[in-house]
Design an enzyme around this catalytic site. Structure first.
Site, mmCIF file in Angstrom:
data_model
loop_
_atom_site.group_PDB
_atom_site.id
_atom_site.type_symbol
_atom_site.label_atom_id
_atom_site.label_comp_id
_atom_site.label_asym_id
_atom_site.label_seq_id
_atom_site.Cartn_x
_atom_site.Cartn_y
_atom_site.Cartn_z
ATOM 1 N N PHE A 1 -18.811 15.206 -25.967
ATOM 2 C CA PHE A 1 -17.752 14.906 -27.398
ATOM 3 C C PHE A 1 -18.003 13.344 -27.258
ATOM 4 O O PHE A 1 -17.617 12.179 -27.968
ATOM 5 C CB PHE A 1 -16.481 14.988 -27.875
ATOM 6 C CG PHE A 1 -15.604 15.010 -27.084
ATOM 7 C CD1 PHE A 1 -15.751 15.497 -25.528
ATOM 8 C CD2 PHE A 1 -14.424 13.561 -26.798
ATOM 9 C CE1 PHE A 1 -14.463 15.874 -25.327
ATOM 10 C CE2 PHE A 1 -14.039 13.469 -25.747
ATOM 11 C CZ PHE A 1 -13.820 15.133 -24.960
ATOM 12 N N ARG B 1 -12.535 15.995 -33.817
ATOM 13 C CA ARG B 1 -11.980 17.099 -32.982
ATOM 14 C C ARG B 1 -12.128 18.232 -33.435
ATOM 15 O O ARG B 1 -11.264 19.107 -34.737
ATOM 16 C CB ARG B 1 -10.392 17.029 -33.487
ATOM 17 C CG ARG B 1 -9.816 15.694 -32.634
ATOM 18 C CD ARG B 1 -9.554 15.439 -31.597
ATOM 19 N NE ARG B 1 -10.433 15.636 -30.079
ATOM 20 C CZ ARG B 1 -10.767 15.546 -29.621
ATOM 21 N NH1 ARG B 1 -9.084 14.723 -28.535
ATOM 22 N NH2 ARG B 1 -11.888 15.376 -28.224
ATOM 23 N N TYR C 1 0.843 -1.274 0.314
ATOM 24 C CA TYR C 1 -0.270 0.028 -0.249
ATOM 25 C C TYR C 1 0.950 1.258 -0.164
ATOM 26 O O TYR C 1 0.614 2.392 -0.505
ATOM 27 C CB TYR C 1 -0.711 0.029 1.277
ATOM 28 C CG TYR C 1 -1.538 1.445 0.803
ATOM 29 C CD1 TYR C 1 -2.973 0.642 0.623
ATOM 30 C CD2 TYR C 1 -1.695 2.274 1.583
ATOM 31 C CE1 TYR C 1 -3.844 2.209 0.446
ATOM 32 C CE2 TYR C 1 -2.592 3.311 1.758
ATOM 33 C CZ TYR C 1 -3.708 2.935 1.126
ATOM 34 O OH TYR C 1 -5.445 4.386 0.596
ATOM 35 N N PHE D 1 -7.045 22.171 -24.344
ATOM 36 C CA PHE D 1 -7.507 21.009 -24.064
ATOM 37 C C PHE D 1 -8.431 20.196 -23.712
ATOM 38 O O PHE D 1 -8.912 21.305 -22.864
ATOM 39 C CB PHE D 1 -6.309 19.726 -23.837
ATOM 40 C CG PHE D 1 -6.494 18.770 -24.591
ATOM 41 C CD1 PHE D 1 -6.409 18.216 -26.001
ATOM 42 C CD2 PHE D 1 -6.844 17.474 -23.445
ATOM 43 C CE1 PHE D 1 -7.174 16.753 -25.649
ATOM 44 C CE2 PHE D 1 -7.157 15.850 -23.211
ATOM 45 C CZ PHE D 1 -7.458 15.710 -24.960
ATOM 46 N N THR D 2 -9.719 19.413 -23.702
ATOM 47 C CA THR D 2 -11.283 19.279 -23.630
ATOM 48 C C THR D 2 -10.510 18.939 -22.103
ATOM 49 O O THR D 2 -11.548 18.968 -21.228
ATOM 50 C CB THR D 2 -11.867 17.750 -24.114
ATOM 51 O OG1 THR D 2 -10.801 16.815 -24.029
ATOM 52 C CG2 THR D 2 -11.592 18.088 -25.442
ATOM 53 N N LYS E 1 0.693 8.353 -23.079
ATOM 54 C CA LYS E 1 0.828 8.761 -24.806
ATOM 55 C C LYS E 1 2.787 8.694 -25.248
ATOM 56 O O LYS E 1 2.541 7.297 -24.713
ATOM 57 C CB LYS E 1 0.426 10.121 -24.835
ATOM 58 C CG LYS E 1 -0.790 10.669 -24.787
ATOM 59 C CD LYS E 1 -1.705 10.002 -23.855
ATOM 60 C CE LYS E 1 -2.800 11.258 -24.557
ATOM 61 N NZ LYS E 1 -4.195 11.272 -23.144
ATOM 62 N N ASP F 1 1.857 20.834 -20.573
ATOM 63 C CA ASP F 1 1.121 19.136 -20.340
ATOM 64 C C ASP F 1 2.276 18.547 -21.270
ATOM 65 O O ASP F 1 2.242 19.287 -22.196
ATOM 66 C CB ASP F 1 -0.113 20.181 -20.492
ATOM 67 C CG ASP F 1 -1.016 18.425 -21.159
ATOM 68 O OD1 ASP F 1 -0.141 17.389 -20.708
ATOM 69 O OD2 ASP F 1 -2.447 18.766 -21.478
HETATM 70 N N1 F0G Z 1 -3.125 16.745 -21.959
HETATM 71 C C1 F0G Z 1 -3.546 16.620 -23.536
HETATM 72 C C2 F0G Z 1 -2.418 17.103 -24.064
HETATM 73 C C3 F0G Z 1 -4.140 15.204 -23.898
HETATM 74 O O1 F0G Z 1 -4.120 14.531 -25.525
HETATM 75 C C4 F0G Z 1 -4.915 14.134 -23.165
HETATM 76 C C5 F0G Z 1 -5.190 12.970 -23.163
HETATM 77 C C6 F0G Z 1 -4.973 14.791 -21.145
HETATM 78 C C7 F0G Z 1 -4.700 16.230 -21.440
HETATM 79 C C8 F0G Z 1 -5.668 14.220 -20.641
HETATM 80 O O2 F0G Z 1 -5.043 12.529 -19.915
HETATM 81 O O3 F0G Z 1 -6.701 10.841 -20.970
HETATM 82 O O4 F0G Z 1 -4.646 11.267 -19.403
HETATM 83 O O5 F0G Z 1 -6.259 12.055 -18.517
HETATM 84 N N2 F0G Z 1 -5.705 12.923 -24.203
HETATM 85 C C9 F0G Z 1 -6.265 11.907 -24.827
HETATM 86 C C10 F0G Z 1 -6.625 12.167 -26.696
HETATM 87 C C11 F0G Z 1 -7.723 11.576 -24.169
HETATM 88 O O6 F0G Z 1 -7.445 10.607 -26.908
HETATM 89 O O7 F0G Z 1 -6.216 12.932 -27.091
HETATM 90 P P1 F0G Z 1 -5.774 11.016 -19.920
#
Ligand code: F0G
Length: 458
Positions: free
Chosen positions: A450, A383, A73, A125-126, A259, A216
């Site tokens: 989305f 996108r 843990y 970013f979303t 990624k 980021d």
């Molecule tokens: N920042 C960027 C630039 C991203 O592309 C993503 C995720 C995140 C943060 C969030 O990270 O998914 O690990 O919580 N991008 C994915 C995509 C979902 O398909 O581009 P996460």
């Protein structure tokens, strides 16, 4: 000279069979999925280019590492291995692991944003923007104009426009700016890099006004590869040293390890400030898990530690970006309008240029992704306006300049032949794109719409 072909710098030890469906089956599947490729069952997909997130193939070394999971843990050995790898490649003082990138975004937003604040960034970013808004901030885009122009060939289209930062400081006052969020290989712009020179200038300007800068770092390694290729003075530098230099000019980072770092799950937050680290460790316990695992199994942290080191190997990164470039070249040679230069993780097809007969209110990119799936079994992602959501103040749809579909290439998963098949499908669809029909919402979620939205054809 004899021809010397390029080949993937790995061989395949384990295979996962793919299933090809009929066009009729796919037409039914997309209708049942509400014309949203996120809602398809992966078993109905042939070549899955939805995302490069968590879809990488791990190496034999990473799988071996999974067997060395220390599932204590507290104080797992794998946490310390991860800490070492992050320090080596990214170089920040404190590491807080999280279950994925948005876990880190949540904690950073909670710590650094007060209601009424503003967050600056080089394109939204979303998930990042959603967490900033949840904490009470409003996002202000400070990316340069080139990012919004699919045909602009500038080498660093992710760069921040310093004049926009100055204008924001003037308008809101530095005290109201929570921080500047600097994205590497800007995702929504097409995977476009920032230059070291730009990061240096942004960092100096923000420091002058006492504004923090958080990276980021999700695709910082891929960004570093472009710097090595394109920025003067970096051709002979190692990828690691370039990533370290980028990070050294910022106060910390959020990172989705799904990624660059070649794992199926994982992320982290890094900060240099001791007090902020203490606060983050308090929050990670509440939302993710103890500060030495952050929602991950020990084995996941081990795979991440190994993946981080593999991600900066020159032959890996050259092949990774080379494969995306290869797909981009094929699609472009077929006459299909794409965002140029081709980005690091994906080929972005310009849906509004391809489907001028579909008005923006009928979501051409969403319609194109659905049509490509029906045509070929290739799954892409919208996108454009659906991803961008609504203005939090007016409730109106935001129509970003770029209305795109993303053909996102998972790392080490598909071969060059899969890229050929994908390009052929996109080109064939391009030749018949007048048949694609627009869409309207039948269900629109309030947050990050989305992912789960449903549509019907107009
Ligand atoms: N920042 C960027 C630039 C991203 O592309 C993503 C995720 C995140 C943060 C969030 O990270 O998914 O690990 O919580 N991008 C994915 C995509 C979902 O398909 O581009 P996460």
């Amino acid at each position: 000279m004899a021809k010397r072909s390029w080949a993937e710098p790995y061989k395949i030890k384990m295979v996962e069979p793919l299933r090809m469906t009929t066009q009729e089956e796919r037409a039914r599947a997309i209708r049942e999925a509400g014309f949203n490729t996120f809602l398809l069952c992966s078993e109905d997909v042939y070549i899955d280019l939805l995302t490069d997130s968590g879809t990488s193939a791990m190496s034999d070394r990473q799988w071996a590492g999974m067997m060395l999971g220390d599932e204590a843990y507290a104080g797992s050995a794998n946490y310390y291995h991860l800490e070492e790898a992050v320090a080596e490649v990214y170089g920040y003082k404190h590491l807080i692991p999280t279950h994925q990138g948005r876990g880190a975004e949540h904690i950073l937003s909670r710590m650094c944003i007060k209601p009424g604040d503003v967050v600056l960034g080089n394109m939204y970013f979303t998930t990042t923007k959603a967490h900033q808004e949840l904490a009470g901030a409003r996002f202000v885009d400070v990316i340069g104009d080139a990012a919004h122009d699919a045909a602009d060939l500038s080498p660093f289209k992710g760069n921040v426009d310093l004049k926009r930062v100055e204008a924001a400081i003037e308008k809101y006052g530095a005290a109201r700016i929570a921080y500047l969020c600097l994205q590497c290989n800007v995702n929504m712009a097409g995977g476009q890099p920032v230059s070291v020179a730009n990061v240096r200038a942004v960092s100096a300007l923000c420091r002058k006004h006492d504004i923090k800068v958080f990276l980021d770092a999700t695709r910082a390694v891929e960004n570093a590869y472009f710097i090595k290729q394109r920025e003067k003075g970096y051709a002979d530098r190692s990828i690691t040293s370039i990533v370290r230099e980028l990070c050294s000019m910022t106060d910390g980072c959020t990172c989705s390890a799904k990624k660059d770092a070649l794992v199926n799950i994982g992320g982290f937050l890094c900060v240099n400030d001791d007090a902020l680290a203490e606060q983050a460790r308090g929050l990670v316990v509440l939302f993710e898990g103890l500060h030495t695992y952050g929602g991950l199994a020990g084995r996941d942290m081990e795979a991440m530690a190994i993946g981080i080191r593999e991600s900066v190997q020159e032959d890996h990164i050259r092949a990774r970006i080379g494969q995306v470039e290869y797909l981009g070249r094929l699609v472009e040679e077929g006459g299909v309008p794409i965002v140029k230069p081709v980005g690091g993780h994906a080929v972005f097809v310009n849906a509004s240029a391809m489907l001028p007969h579909i008005p923006r209110e009928q979501f051409p990119a969403q319609a194109l992704a659905a049509a490509l799936y029906v045509e070929s079994g290739v799954r892409a992602m919208e996108r454009g306006a659906v991803s961008c959501g609504r203005d939090p103040d007016t409730g109106e749809n935001i129509y970003p300049t770029l209305e795109l579909i993303r053909l996102t290439v998972p790392r080490r998963v598909y071969t060059q032949a899969h890229m050929d098949v994908t390009a052929e499908a996109v080109i064939e669809l391009y030749q018949r794109c007048g048949e694609v029909r627009g869409l309207r919402f039948t269900f629109e979620p309030k947050v990050l719409r989305f992912f789960q939205a449903r549509f019907q054809q107009v």
